[in-house]
Design an enzyme around this catalytic site. Structure first.
Site, PDB file in Angstrom:
ATOM      1  N   ARG A 117      21.814   3.323  54.103  1.00 28.58           N
ATOM      2  CA  ARG A 117      22.880   2.569  54.789  1.00 28.58           C
ATOM      3  C   ARG A 117      24.164   3.350  54.979  1.00 28.58           C
ATOM      4  NH1 ARG A 117      20.552  -0.722  51.274  1.00 28.58           N
ATOM      5  NH2 ARG A 117      19.102  -2.223  52.164  1.00 28.58           N
ATOM      6  N   ARG A 158      38.124   4.234  77.404  1.00 27.17           N
ATOM      7  CA  ARG A 158      37.128   5.259  77.086  1.00 27.17           C
ATOM      8  C   ARG A 158      36.245   5.586  78.295  1.00 27.17           C
ATOM      9  NH1 ARG A 158      34.061   6.099  71.269  1.00 27.17           N
ATOM     10  NH2 ARG A 158      32.843   7.896  71.903  1.00 27.17           N
ATOM     11  N   ASN A 180      33.962   9.221  81.511  1.00 30.58           N
ATOM     12  CA  ASN A 180      32.758   9.312  82.352  1.00 30.58           C
ATOM     13  C   ASN A 180      33.025   9.882  83.734  1.00 30.58           C
ATOM     14  OD1 ASN A 180      31.114   8.276  80.340  1.00 30.58           O
ATOM     15  ND2 ASN A 180      31.567   6.168  80.926  1.00 30.58           N
ATOM     16  N   GLU A 195      34.419   1.674  73.321  1.00 26.60           N
ATOM     17  CA  GLU A 195      34.233   1.725  74.764  1.00 26.60           C
ATOM     18  C   GLU A 195      34.347   0.379  75.454  1.00 26.60           C
ATOM     19  OE1 GLU A 195      31.398   4.636  75.790  1.00 26.60           O
ATOM     20  OE2 GLU A 195      31.454   4.182  77.922  1.00 26.60           O
ATOM     21  N   LYS A 252      29.730   8.840  68.387  1.00 30.23           N
ATOM     22  CA  LYS A 252      28.448   8.355  68.915  1.00 30.23           C
ATOM     23  C   LYS A 252      27.320   9.215  68.355  1.00 30.23           C
ATOM     24  CE  LYS A 252      29.936   6.468  73.353  1.00 30.23           C
ATOM     25  NZ  LYS A 252      29.768   6.585  74.820  1.00 30.23           N
ATOM     26  N   HIS A 269      30.265  11.451  85.679  1.00 30.99           N
ATOM     27  CA  HIS A 269      29.029  11.197  84.939  1.00 30.99           C
ATOM     28  C   HIS A 269      28.088  10.220  85.628  1.00 30.99           C
ATOM     29  CE1 HIS A 269      30.886  13.538  81.815  1.00 30.99           C
ATOM     30  NE2 HIS A 269      29.860  13.380  81.002  1.00 30.99           N
ATOM     31  N   HIS A 312      23.439  19.260  81.683  1.00 34.84           N
ATOM     32  CA  HIS A 312      24.319  18.100  81.809  1.00 34.84           C
ATOM     33  C   HIS A 312      25.668  18.482  82.439  1.00 34.84           C
ATOM     34  CE1 HIS A 312      26.408  14.412  80.788  1.00 34.84           C
ATOM     35  NE2 HIS A 312      27.322  15.123  80.127  1.00 34.84           N
ATOM     36  N   HIS A 317      24.652  11.755  86.122  1.00 35.63           N
ATOM     37  CA  HIS A 317      23.405  11.253  85.529  1.00 35.63           C
ATOM     38  C   HIS A 317      22.326  11.080  86.590  1.00 35.63           C
ATOM     39  CE1 HIS A 317      25.829   9.584  81.911  1.00 35.63           C
ATOM     40  NE2 HIS A 317      25.350  10.777  81.644  1.00 35.63           N
ATOM     41  N   LYS A 376      40.331  13.712  73.871  1.00 32.67           N
ATOM     42  CA  LYS A 376      39.252  12.759  73.605  1.00 32.67           C
ATOM     43  C   LYS A 376      39.602  11.875  72.417  1.00 32.67           C
ATOM     44  CE  LYS A 376      34.386  11.815  73.057  1.00 32.67           C
ATOM     45  NZ  LYS A 376      32.991  12.227  73.085  1.00 32.67           N
ATOM     46  N   GLU A 400      33.168  19.714  80.837  1.00 35.59           N
ATOM     47  CA  GLU A 400      33.817  18.613  80.103  1.00 35.59           C
ATOM     48  C   GLU A 400      35.286  18.950  79.835  1.00 35.59           C
ATOM     49  OE1 GLU A 400      32.091  15.872  79.691  1.00 35.59           O
ATOM     50  OE2 GLU A 400      29.975  16.464  79.579  1.00 35.59           O
TER      51      GLU A 400
HETATM   52  N1  LIG Z   1      27.664  11.977  70.774  1.00 34.28           N
HETATM   53  C1  LIG Z   1      28.349  12.203  71.861  1.00 34.28           C
HETATM   54  O1  LIG Z   1      29.440  11.671  72.082  1.00 34.28           O
HETATM   55  C2  LIG Z   1      27.780  13.128  72.873  1.00 34.28           C
HETATM   56  C3  LIG Z   1      28.591  13.617  73.892  1.00 34.28           C
HETATM   57  C4  LIG Z   1      28.051  14.538  74.777  1.00 34.28           C
HETATM   58  C5  LIG Z   1      26.738  14.926  74.646  1.00 34.28           C
HETATM   59  N2  LIG Z   1      25.974  14.437  73.634  1.00 34.28           N
HETATM   60  C6  LIG Z   1      24.593  14.856  73.467  1.00 34.28           C
HETATM   61  O2  LIG Z   1      24.607  16.230  73.203  1.00 34.28           O
HETATM   62  C7  LIG Z   1      23.391  16.825  73.686  1.00 34.28           C
HETATM   63  C8  LIG Z   1      23.741  18.052  74.460  1.00 34.28           C
HETATM   64  O3  LIG Z   1      24.430  18.932  73.613  1.00 34.28           O
HETATM   65  P1  LIG Z   1      24.465  20.504  73.877  1.00 34.28           P
HETATM   66  O4  LIG Z   1      24.906  20.736  75.267  1.00 34.28           O
HETATM   67  O5  LIG Z   1      25.211  21.090  72.761  1.00 34.28           O
HETATM   68  O6  LIG Z   1      22.908  20.877  73.881  1.00 34.28           O
HETATM   69  P2  LIG Z   1      21.925  21.468  72.753  1.00 34.28           P
HETATM   70  O7  LIG Z   1      22.223  20.903  71.438  1.00 34.28           O
HETATM   71  O8  LIG Z   1      20.565  21.275  73.293  1.00 34.28           O
HETATM   72  O9  LIG Z   1      22.296  23.019  72.756  1.00 34.28           O
HETATM   73  C9  LIG Z   1      22.064  23.790  73.912  1.00 34.28           C
HETATM   74  C10 LIG Z   1      21.232  25.040  73.608  1.00 34.28           C
HETATM   75  O10 LIG Z   1      22.041  26.009  72.939  1.00 34.28           O
HETATM   76  C11 LIG Z   1      21.396  26.443  71.745  1.00 34.28           C
HETATM   77  N3  LIG Z   1      22.477  26.836  70.838  1.00 34.28           N
HETATM   78  C12 LIG Z   1      23.293  26.024  70.138  1.00 34.28           C
HETATM   79  N4  LIG Z   1      24.246  26.734  69.538  1.00 34.28           N
HETATM   80  C13 LIG Z   1      24.025  28.040  69.851  1.00 34.28           C
HETATM   81  C14 LIG Z   1      24.682  29.242  69.537  1.00 34.28           C
HETATM   82  N5  LIG Z   1      25.832  29.259  68.830  1.00 34.28           N
HETATM   83  N6  LIG Z   1      24.164  30.406  69.998  1.00 34.28           N
HETATM   84  C15 LIG Z   1      23.060  30.385  70.777  1.00 34.28           C
HETATM   85  N7  LIG Z   1      22.407  29.284  71.125  1.00 34.28           N
HETATM   86  C16 LIG Z   1      22.889  28.113  70.669  1.00 34.28           C
HETATM   87  C17 LIG Z   1      20.601  25.257  71.331  1.00 34.28           C
HETATM   88  O11 LIG Z   1      19.591  25.614  70.418  1.00 34.28           O
HETATM   89  C18 LIG Z   1      20.067  24.776  72.679  1.00 34.28           C
HETATM   90  O12 LIG Z   1      18.986  25.558  73.079  1.00 34.28           O
HETATM   91  C19 LIG Z   1      22.693  15.749  74.478  1.00 34.28           C
HETATM   92  O13 LIG Z   1      21.638  15.242  73.706  1.00 34.28           O
HETATM   93  C20 LIG Z   1      23.756  14.690  74.686  1.00 34.28           C
HETATM   94  O14 LIG Z   1      23.207  13.390  74.765  1.00 34.28           O
HETATM   95  C21 LIG Z   1      26.471  13.559  72.762  1.00 34.28           C
HETATM   96 ZN   LIG Z   2      29.242  14.623  79.411  1.00 32.62          ZN
END
Ligand SMILES: NC(=O)c1ccc[n+]([C@@H]2O[C@H](COP(=O)([O-])OP(=O)(O)OC[C@H]3O[C@@H](n4cnc5c(N)ncnc54)[C@H](O)[C@@H]3O)[C@@H](O)[C@H]2O)c1
Ligand SMILES: [Zn+2]
Length: 358
Positions: free
Chosen positions: A118, A238, A242, A234, A140, A245, A262, A249, A224, A182
């Site tokens: 929990r 907030r 987007n 949200e 999130k 976005h 993305h 999307h 942010k 972003e």
């Molecule tokens: N929680 C939130 O508010 C929020 C906001 C935006 C996105 N997200 C989520 O985040 C995800 C996307 O995140 P991302 O863009 O970081 O993608 P990711 O986590 O897939 O990373 C992108 C790539 O970079 C590689 N990588 C990571 N760090 C590295 C480094 N230092 N050196 C070399 N390679 C590295 C990873 O292994 C992967 O192949 C999505 O799932 C999205 O839904 C969440």
């Molecule tokens: Zn985004």
């Protein structure tokens, strides 16, 4: 090093941003309250940075889960690997989960921390620019379901975020650009001075200059954090986050997830939002060009996929042309640095913008 305090009452936490923070164990250890830690990472990041984190935690019970790399594994089955390890190694309620990776690892680890017994402590070490400026702020967490992205999750705040700029040196250029989408978004929705700073410093950012990255990450997290503090769950403001976005999307889905990053889809979506704003008389043509130029300088696309017409956008946005009467709330720009959420526009304005999308 710069430190930002995310102000959320009893869920407040610091974000440290700077170069070589992983070489300063006390930054991490200060926030770990028991002898147990589980580090979650993936097969790409583990060989690069896991040893460093393990060294910083020397003397504690440090267990690890190395997930396969990719959005495709951000699901309940792989989340369960984290619970398997926590239970097999008898982690108790005072354990700390550390996410070492990009947004995928961060979202999964955060959700595991929110639900294991929990709720246990959670620390983020984001290793992509996107995760440093976006997913590590706001709380999130979650995983995907075959029927929808991020459909299973929780709001859960970390105890600490450590954004070490040094780790960005191994990030593929395309991923860095995606994160910049972003960063540019924050300037466009709230801060024209930051946008101007980005225009000036884009070459330095893309070359990995530490000072420039530190400031860009700091200012992005600050914007942010302010928005999230005003609207944690949200309900209103907030939604400004987007920008680009809703269109983005649709582009991601149309292209098949993973083909456009993305951030790339958000960049093309941001251009549509800018063009739509111009159509409503809220931006000048010169301002639209300024948006295009900064995205282009960041190495991002400014055009939508060639094969996407208005129908395709509406289909992916789940909007029926016949019932579209300004009901779709869009983030638009009433001047650069001033995002607004609006459903108050003639449907034709949207249809014409999308018809000329590509
Ligand atoms: N929680 C939130 O508010 C929020 C906001 C935006 C996105 N997200 C989520 O985040 C995800 C996307 O995140 P991302 O863009 O970081 O993608 P990711 O986590 O897939 O990373 C992108 C790539 O970079 C590689 N990588 C990571 N760090 C590295 C480094 N230092 N050196 C070399 N390679 C590295 C990873 O292994 C992967 O192949 C999505 O799932 C999205 O839904 C969440
Ligand atoms: Zn985004």
């Amino acid at each position: 090093m710069r430190t930002l305090h995310v102000d959320l009452e009893d869920r407040s936490y610091p974000i440290h941003i700077g170069e070589n923070l992983l070489d300063q164990p006390e930054l991490l250890r200060e926030h770990i309250r028991s002898h147990q830690v589980l580090v979650v990472t993936n097969t790409t990041v583990a060989p690069l940075y896991l040893a460093k984190v393990q060294a910083a935690l020397q003397g504690l019970q440090v267990d690890t889960v190395v997930l396969p790399d990719g959005e495709a594994y951000k699901d309940l089955a792989h989340l369960n690997l984290i619970f398997d390890e926590l239970l097999a190694k008898a982690h108790n309620r005072t354990t700390t989960l550390i996410a070492l990776g990009g947004g995928v690892v961060g979202d999964m680890t955060g959700f595991a921390a929110a639900s294991y017994q929990r709720g246990v402590d959670f620390i983020q070490i984001p290793t992509t620019l996107l995760s440093q400026v976006d997913s590590s702020v706001g709380g999130k967490t979650g995983v995907n379901h075959p029927l929808g992205k991020n459909m299973i999750g929780a709001f859960y705040q970390p105890k600490l975020v450590l954004a070490d700029i040094a780790v960005l040196s191994t990030l593929p250029e395309r991923e860095l650009s995606a994160g910049l989408a972003e960063v540019i978004k924050y300037g466009l929705i709230t801060d024209i001075a930051f946008l101007a700073w980005l225009e000036q410093n884009m070459p330095a950012l893309r070359q990995g200059a530490a000072d420039a990255l530190e400031y860009a990450i700091y200012r992005s997290c600050q914007i942010k954090a302010d928005i999230v503090a005003a609207d944690e769950r949200e309900g209103g403001v907030r939604a400004l986050l987007n920008l680009g976005h809703t269109f983005g999307h649709a582009i991601e889905a149309h292209q098949g997830y993973g083909n456009w990053l993305h951030g790339e889809a958000v960049a093309a979506g941001t251009m549509l939002a800018a063009k739509m704003s111009a159509r409503l008389g809220w931006l000048s043509e010169a301002e639209v060009q300024r948006v295009a130029a900064v995205l282009d300088a960041a190495g991002l696309p400014t055009e939508s996929p060639e094969d996407m017409d208005a129908e395709a956008f509406l289909r992916w946005m789940a909007v029926d042309k016949k019932v579209l009467h300004g009901k779709l709330r869009l983030v638009l720009l009433e001047g650069l640095g001033n995002g607004v959420v609006s459903a108050d526009y003639a449907p034709e304005a949207l249809l014409e913008t999308l018809a000329k999308a590509s």
